[in-house]
Design an enzyme around this catalytic site. Structure first.
Site, PDB file in Angstrom:
ATOM      1  N   SER A 104     -20.654  17.579  -2.932  1.00  0.00           N
ATOM      2  CA  SER A 104     -19.514  18.273  -2.331  1.00  0.00           C
ATOM      3  C   SER A 104     -19.783  18.715  -0.897  1.00  0.00           C
ATOM      4  O   SER A 104     -18.875  18.696  -0.055  1.00  0.00           O
ATOM      5  CB  SER A 104     -19.138  19.487  -3.182  1.00  0.00           C
ATOM      6  OG  SER A 104     -18.798  19.093  -4.492  1.00  0.00           O
TER       7      SER A 104
ATOM      8  N   HIS B  46     -20.101  23.901   0.140  1.00  0.00           N
ATOM      9  CA  HIS B  46     -18.858  23.426   0.753  1.00  0.00           C
ATOM     10  C   HIS B  46     -18.746  23.924   2.184  1.00  0.00           C
ATOM     11  O   HIS B  46     -18.430  23.164   3.110  1.00  0.00           O
ATOM     12  CB  HIS B  46     -17.663  23.889  -0.065  1.00  0.00           C
ATOM     13  CG  HIS B  46     -17.576  23.250  -1.411  1.00  0.00           C
ATOM     14  ND1 HIS B  46     -16.464  23.365  -2.223  1.00  0.00           N
ATOM     15  CD2 HIS B  46     -18.460  22.494  -2.113  1.00  0.00           C
ATOM     16  CE1 HIS B  46     -16.663  22.712  -3.347  1.00  0.00           C
ATOM     17  NE2 HIS B  46     -17.879  22.178  -3.308  1.00  0.00           N
TER      18      HIS B  46
END
Length: 295
Positions: free
Chosen positions: A198, A245
């Site tokens: 991610s 993230h």
């Protein structure tokens, strides 16, 4: 007409000159630039007549090498690295979820326990465990996790790879993934266990925003994707590593700025310094994290 009256060089005794590269081969063709005789094996078709290999080579000297928009090498397959990254992630997922379960997850995850939690263990333990910062970016266990990440990579990767070239795109992907891992360790390295691509995917989102700004393309779709992922991330902070993230997004965008806004005349230098600066930032976060949590 007697032999004495015949013009010199006429008649069956007159021989054609030999090719300057293959003297034993007679030829009636000369290079249009240097006028040396060349045989069919050596002649290169030009706009007018033929040229020898040396003149063709000199003509190409100083010609600007074709590149992608931001300095990469143009290739017929502009999404090869994207597909190889997807293949690598899928292979590791199969190994982690079905073959070496749960050993690979324990060995490759972004695991860290600091001194305040009876550590250090994992990344906080020292250089022998720092490989986890990279291996965790290829590690998935749940099918939905790898499915969503690889779908995003398939959507975002080809356009960035085509614009940057293979090497620059791969560097962007890895630097973004490492940025997510190192920020995660910096913020919560005292108690951390994370995995997934991610961070790298968010880095590609950030780079796509920069690409659209640089090329004056439409921003709406990528901003909508960013907002959607941000909402999902922060609404499930207990199940999703928001630190990875955020770190991936910031590092990916910053690296993309250096790669895409580098002036043409100093492109190689600026892009190289961009990569070095990104690595230095990540090394700094790792060093601070080790000071906080390590032994």
């Amino acid at each position: 007409m007697s032999p004495e009256d015949r013009p010199a060089g006429s008649g069956p005794q007159a021989a054609l000159p030999g090719c300057y590269r293959h003297p034993g081969t007679e030829t009636g063709v000369s290079c249009t630039r240097c006028e040396r005789p060349i045989c069919p094996q050596c002649m290169v078709t030009a706009s007018v007549g033929f040229q020898c290999p040396e003149c063709v080579g000199r003509g190409h000297t100083g010609a600007r090498r074709a590149t992608t928009r931001f300095g990469g090498v143009p290739v017929a397959d502009g999404a090869l690295v994207t597909r190889l990254l997807i293949l690598a992630n899928l292979l590791v997922w199969v190994l982690a979820a079905y073959v070496f379960t749960p050993q690979l997850d324990r060995v490759w995850s972004l695991y860290s326990v600091g001194l305040h939690r009876n550590g250090p263990e994992g990344v906080a333990e020292g250089p022998d465990q720092w490989y986890r910062l990279l291996t965790a970016t290829f590690l998935h266990v749940e099918w939905w996790h790898i499915g969503t990440n690889m779908l995003a990579l398939l959507v975002l990767g080809p356009a960035l790879e085509e614009a940057l070239g293979r090497l620059r795109f791969l560097g962007l992907y890895l630097l973004a993934g490492l940025g997510g891992s190192t920020l995660g360790f910096l913020i919560d390295g005292d108690w951390l266990n994370s995995r997934g691509a991610s961070g790298a995917i968010f880095g590609l989102i950030g780079a796509t925003v920069v690409l659209q700004l640089r090329t004056k393309g439409p921003l709406g779709p990528v901003l909508a994707l960013l907002v959607f992922n941000a909402i999902v991330t922060y609404s499930r902070r207990d199940a999703i590593d928001w630190r990875a993230h955020l770190g991936g997004l910031l590092l990916g965008a910053l690296v993309a700025v250096g790669l895409m806004y580098a002036p043409r005349e100093r492109r190689g230098l600026v892009q190289g310094l961009t990569v070095v600066a990104a690595l230095a930032v990540e090394a700094g976060m790792l060093a601070i994290g080790m000071g906080l949590y390590g032994g």
